[in-house]
Design a protein around this motif. Structure first.
Motif, PDB file in Angstrom:
ATOM      1  N   CYS A 152      -5.396   0.081  10.527  1.00 35.88           N
ATOM      2  CA  CYS A 152      -4.806   0.205   9.206  1.00 35.88           C
ATOM      3  C   CYS A 152      -5.635   1.287   8.514  1.00 35.88           C
ATOM      4  N   VAL A 153      -5.091   2.487   8.506  1.00 32.56           N
ATOM      5  CA  VAL A 153      -5.909   3.624   8.057  1.00 32.56           C
ATOM      6  C   VAL A 153      -6.192   3.563   6.566  1.00 32.56           C
ATOM      7  N   THR A 154      -5.405   2.808   5.846  1.00 33.94           N
ATOM      8  CA  THR A 154      -5.569   2.771   4.400  1.00 33.94           C
ATOM      9  C   THR A 154      -6.597   1.738   3.949  1.00 33.94           C
TER      10      THR A 154
ATOM     11  N   ALA B  85       0.844  -1.165   0.000  1.00 29.26           N
ATOM     12  CA  ALA B  85       0.000   0.000   0.000  1.00 29.26           C
ATOM     13  C   ALA B  85       0.890   1.228   0.000  1.00 29.26           C
TER      14      ALA B  85
ATOM     15  N   ASN C 209      -4.011  -5.284  13.330  1.00 30.12           N
ATOM     16  CA  ASN C 209      -4.905  -4.304  12.699  1.00 30.12           C
ATOM     17  C   ASN C 209      -6.099  -4.994  12.056  1.00 30.12           C
TER      18      ASN C 209
ATOM     19  N   CYS D 200       3.338  -5.158   6.489  1.00 28.55           N
ATOM     20  CA  CYS D 200       3.764  -3.789   6.820  1.00 28.55           C
ATOM     21  C   CYS D 200       4.508  -3.834   8.149  1.00 28.55           C
TER      22      CYS D 200
ATOM     23  N   CYS E  80      -0.723   5.635  10.094  1.00 29.80           N
ATOM     24  CA  CYS E  80      -0.770   4.215  10.476  1.00 29.80           C
ATOM     25  C   CYS E  80      -0.468   4.078  11.964  1.00 29.80           C
TER      26      CYS E  80
ATOM     27  N   CYS F  64       2.114   4.145   5.799  1.00 27.46           N
ATOM     28  CA  CYS F  64       1.205   5.217   5.415  1.00 27.46           C
ATOM     29  C   CYS F  64       1.129   6.223   6.558  1.00 27.46           C
TER      30      CYS F  64
HETATM   31  S1  SF4 Z   1      -1.959   1.928   7.225  1.00 29.79           S
HETATM   32 FE1  SF4 Z   1      -2.284  -0.191   6.670  1.00 29.79          FE
HETATM   33  S2  SF4 Z   1      -1.365  -0.362   4.660  1.00 29.79           S
HETATM   34 FE2  SF4 Z   1      -0.595   1.528   5.555  1.00 29.79          FE
HETATM   35  S3  SF4 Z   1       1.317   0.950   6.548  1.00 29.79           S
HETATM   36 FE3  SF4 Z   1      -0.269   0.798   8.095  1.00 29.79          FE
HETATM   37  S4  SF4 Z   1      -0.918  -1.327   8.029  1.00 29.79           S
HETATM   38 FE4  SF4 Z   1       0.194  -0.929   6.157  1.00 29.79          FE
END
Ligand code: SF4
Ligand SMILES: Cc1ncc(C[n+]2csc(CCOP(=O)(O)OP(=O)(O)O)c2C)c(N)n1
Lengths: 595, 332
Positions: B265-267, B37, B186, B116, B85, B82
């Protein structure tokens, strides 16, 4: 009278049910022959064509000369159990000797006794095994010893020395156990002396085993490949072994579970083979020598980690003792069918070292070398054993302890390296100086991702190419320290060149000698180092052979495919997967066809 | 691609102390890892004009944070996560715990899996090993058995630890290997972009289950307890002080320490474990008050919602694996 001379060796098979003392009788016979100064090679087989449960065969080859292969057919079959022995008759030579129980506990139906099934030219000696054991000890348990007594009498072996071998074997047991066994043996000996008219020509009378052997008696080790691997690992400063039980490798773990703690090491029984190789890589990362052992199914589970060992440049040694077939296959039969898996299995372009011992003694050398190479080159080393090498017993000279240079091979960074330390520095040898955790100033990040010299993820095309080339350069460096290939036979142009590997190599080298006796000009080539492979030497060897034969125990000829690519010419193959080890006779037969 | 970064910064920065988004370097390796991501968010992030204008402010902020003592445990590498995160908060707590325990850098080994979360050791100024998907525990086990003198951490995502690598947890726990395991939970597969994991709640819509997850989630605390872990705790990525205390306690515990961190996991998770939802659903474990050495009350507390954070269970008497081996050796 025929005596053991330099051209003769005999094969004795004892066949019975599990629990009838078949294996222990074989063991005593081997130990006695070894103590007498003969060369022995023995193994226990559990053929697949078992009807009912528990057929076992103790196969022993005895010779006054060096032995390279186990022999194909038996000269003598001792039947402790007629049912089982009937199916073993096919492994008895024409005109061979059969010793059977002439008064079995339950009389056989007509035609169901082994003697009735043996062909007309077989020399059969009926000995009342059960009855004599009863007489000697009050129960039938000593039938195996009665049979050994009969054998001793028939072949003019040294009765008193044999008695001592029995005493040695049961030395730690109660006196009554020792006495029952010895008395049964003597009963069999006396009865045979009195009642049997010898019709065969085998005799050990007047045979003096080669002088050198007699001198070395005390130093001989009677040992199998698994035991020798464990011994070598301890001698080579192994400090960690992780494993998950699987035939035929379990024994290595069991031996080390006793011995490693005494040597300041740790044994870890893991939940699966993935965990075992993971722990080995973790321990190697920590800076100690670590190893795991398995068979094909476990090796398959380990393959993802083999890639990590190569990519993150962490030492790891895996023993794969091959057994039969894919999947769970045939756990108790020998095969050489993990060649491709060991050489090519896993992810990506993944240069690894693969060693295949060619006989019992070289199991020791391969283990020492593997631990050394893994540590020095910071990479994966696979040792390919097989069921036969793991379990067959030889009497060998006690191997020399490894030289000090073999024991401490890690190339640590010096002060100059540590200034701006680059764990994965690109070098000509492919080796980058390695710190171990705990070293101040040498901290680094290791990863299975492609990375730059500092270990930082880097996927650029140039970076990936440079690192892949660096990892492959280790091959050239390893090859420079590889043991020389074994080449036997004449040095000139030959009609047939045999190129072989692993446990089939002994049979190949022996076959060349036999073939020469028949007027076939031949030479043999084998290399313990399979990856990197000594391509120059094999090409040079092939250059002086009119025809090439590659014998191996797998269906398609995996090694033959590999060699064909290197020498760039077609080869003849000899493949079988009956579960029996390769014998010199198999190869000689094929050579006759090829001429 | 949506505008994750800005949303995320807002919700994330409220919760987790320093403005982590300022420390992330979205431009480090854009587009280099198709599976991540990270590369994708980076594209949108670098296109953000407002951010470039703020460069001076960010530099100042970076300098400020760098001046803090605990940052010596940070590596010079800028995290590729991200912005927003939850992992940033976990790392801050980790650095602070190391600082307060005064661990020698070279004696710390952080072993991770793939995800991640697997990238974590890169961002620690210590020895680190980024292994295979699901396999941090075996490698950390081998390392600890080889080198008892090292402080060994294993780190893994929920997919990594409970899915592909789920077979290792029972055994490291029952063996009581003296490592500290941090679960970055997450409840989604982050690196492969938003598929259901072993802790994704039933019915949650994910990229692998667009009409709702048909699987019932695992309860990591109950598993850790059932497997016989001698230290079981839960923290929350928005509570740096709490996480720090747990990581310290876990590190000092002699034996296997299991620490679940609830983190967003904000994404790839807009509905379930968001910063907002977490904030509302997390409480101090004092509310449930399990006795720390009572397995049954710990099990009950593990069932409760809101999610309690703190130490669920600790057996201080139980010898570690290596203690047992030593006892056996000496007994002979
Ligand atoms: S927000 Fe989700 S996709 Fe982005 S680094 Fe964190 S765990 Fe990974
Ligand atoms: C053997 C294997 N299978 C699949 C993958 C692809 N993969 C990489 S990370 C990942 C899941 C990551 O999710 P999680 O463990 O929860 O960690 P997060 O990214 O959320 O931190 C997967 C499936 C892989 N690397 N290796």
């Amino acid at each position: 009278m025929k005596t053991i001379d330099k051209d003769i060796s005999i094969v004795i098979e004892i066949c019975g049910s599990a629990g009838e003392g078949t294996i222990s009788a074989g063991e005593i016979l081997s130990r006695f022959m070894s103590a007498q100064g003969f060369e022995i090679m023995s193994f226990d087989a559990y053929p697949a064509e078992i009807r009912g449960f528990g057929k076992c065969v103790a196969h022993t080859r005895v010779s006054a000369n060096p032995i390279y292969s186990p022999g194909k057919l038996a000269d003598v079959l001792i039947a402790l159990n007629d049912n089982h022995a009937i199916s073993q008759l096919s492994a008895l030579k024409k005109g061979g000797i059969l010793i059977y129980d002439s008064q079995p506990p339950k009389p056989h139906e007509e035609d169901q006794s082994v003697v009735a099934r043996a062909d007309a030219v077989t020399i059969s000696y009926g000995v009342p095994l059960t009855m004599l054991a009863q007489k000697a000890a009050g129960n039938a348990r000593g039938r195996n010893m009665v049979a050994l007594g009969a054998l001793t009498a028939l072949f003019h072996l040294d009765r008193d020395a044999f008695t001592n071998s029995i005493k040695d074997r049961y030395g730690k047991k109660k006196q009554i156990v020792i006495d029952s066994n010895v008395n049964s043996f003597l009963e069999g000996f006396d009865w045979t002396k009195e009642n049997i008219d010898k019709a065969d020509t085998i005799s050990f009378q007047g045979v003096t085993p080669p002088q050198s052997k007699a001198e070395q008696k005390g130093e001989k080790l009677i040992i199998n490949g698994n035991q020798l691997v464990a011994k070598a690992a301890l001698d080579a400063d192994l400090k960690f072994y992780a494993g998950y039980p699987i035939t035929p490798a379990t024994k290595i773990m069991e031996i080390l579970s006793k011995e490693l703690p005494k040597h300041g090491g740790t044994l870890l029984q893991t939940e699966d083979e993935i965990s075992a190789i993971g722990a080995v890589i973790g321990a190697g990362y920590g800076g100690i020598r670590a190893m795991t052992g398995t068979s094909g199914p476990g090796f398959a589970l380990m393959t993802e980690f083999t890639g990590l060992s190569v990519m993150a440049e962490m030492p790891a040694v895996i023993i794969d003792s091959q057994r039969g077939g894919p999947s769970t296959g045939i756990p108790t039969k020998t095969e050489q069918s993990d060649f491709n898996a060991a050489m090519f299995g896993g992810t990506g372009d993944c240069p690894r070292v693969v060693l295949a011992p060619t006989d019992t003694t070289s199991c020791y050398d391969a283990t020492v070398l593997a631990l050394y190479l893994a540590e020095k080159y910071q990479t994966l080393v696979v040792i390919l054993l097989d069921f036969f090498l793991s379990n067959s017993i030889r009497n060998i000279d006690t191997p020399k302890k490894p030289a000090p240079k073999m024991l401490n091979a890690n190339i640590a960074p010096d002060a100059a390296d540590l200034a701006g330390y680059q764990r994965y520095k690109i070098t000509d040898s492919g080796i980058s100086p390695r710190t171990i955790p705990g070293t101040p100033g040498g901290m680094y990040f290791a990863t299975g991702l492609e990375h730059d010299a500092n270990g930082r993820p880097n996927y650029t095309d140039k970076g990936h190419l440079a690192m892949t080339a660096k990892r492959f350069r280790k091959h050239a460096s390893v090859l420079a320290e590889a043991p020389a290939p074994m080449i036997s036979g004449t040095q000139e142009m030959v009609d047939i060149g045999v190129i072989s590997w692993g446990s089939s190599a002994g049979a190949a080298h022996e076959a060349v000698v036999t073939a020469a006796g028949e007027g076939i000009s031949a030479a043999a080539f084998s290399s313990m180092m399979l990856s990197p492979f000594p391509e120059k030497q094999v090409t040079a060897f092939a250059g002086r052979c009119k025809k090439i034969l590659i014998p191996e125990l797998n269906y398609t000829g995996q090694f033959a495919d590999f060699v064909t690519k290197i020498i760039k010419r077609p080869v003849e193959r000899l493949n079988f997967i009956t579960g029996r080890p390769m014998a010199a006779e198999d190869i000689v037969e094929k050579m006759r066809e090829m001429i | 691609m949506n505008t994750v970064p800005t949303d995320a910064i807002k919700s994330g920065s409220v919760q987790s102390g320093p403005d982590h988004s300022a420390l992330s370097d979205p431009g480090t390796e854009p587009g280099t890892e198709p599976e991540t991501a990270v590369g994708k968010t980076a594209e949108t992030a670098t296109g953000n004009a407002a951010e470039t204008e703020q460069a001076g402010y960010l530099d100042e902020k970076i300098a400020q944070v760098r001046a803090m003592d605990f940052l010596q445990y940070r590596s010079p590498d800028l995290p590729t996560w991200c912005p927003g995160c939850g992992y940033f908060g976990i790392m801050d707590a980790f650095y602070k715990a190391c600082r307060e325990l005064d661990l020698a850098h070279e004696n710390i080994c952080a072993v991770s899996g793939i995800g991640c979360s697997g990238r974590t050791p890169i961002f620690i100024n210590s020895y680190g090993f980024h292994t295979l998907h699901g396999r941090s525990i075996p490698v950390a086990t081998g390392l600890k058995l080889a080198r008892e003198d090292l402080t060994v951490f294993a780190m893994a995502g929920d997919g990594d630890a409970l899915g592909i690598g789920g077979g290792h947890l029972p055994h490291v726990a029952r063996k009581n290997i003296d490592i500290t395991f941090i679960l970055f939970d997450n409840s989604i597969y982050g690196l492969t972009k938003g598929q259901s994991s072993s802790t994704t709640p039933y019915e949650t819509k994910t990229n692998s289950h667009p009409v709702g997850n048909p699987d019932t989630p695992l309860n990591p605390i109950k598993l850790a307890l059932a497997y016989g872990s001698s230290f079981v705790a839960r923290g929350y990525a928005g509570d740096p002080e709490g996480m720090k205390a747990l990581i310290k306690a876990g590190t000092l515990h002699r034996g296997f320490s299991f620490i679940q961190i609830l983190t967003p996991c904000v994404t790839f998770d807009k509905t379930n474990r968001t910063w907002k939802a977490l904030k509302e659903n997390v409480c101090s474990l004092n509310l449930h008050a399990p006795a720390p050495d009572n397995m049954e009350s710990a099990m009950r507390a593990a069932e409760n919602e809101p999610y309690g954070t703190g130490i669920f269970y600790q057996d201080k008497e139980r010898p570690s694996y290596q203690d047992i081996l030593r006892q056996k050796k000496n007994a002979k």
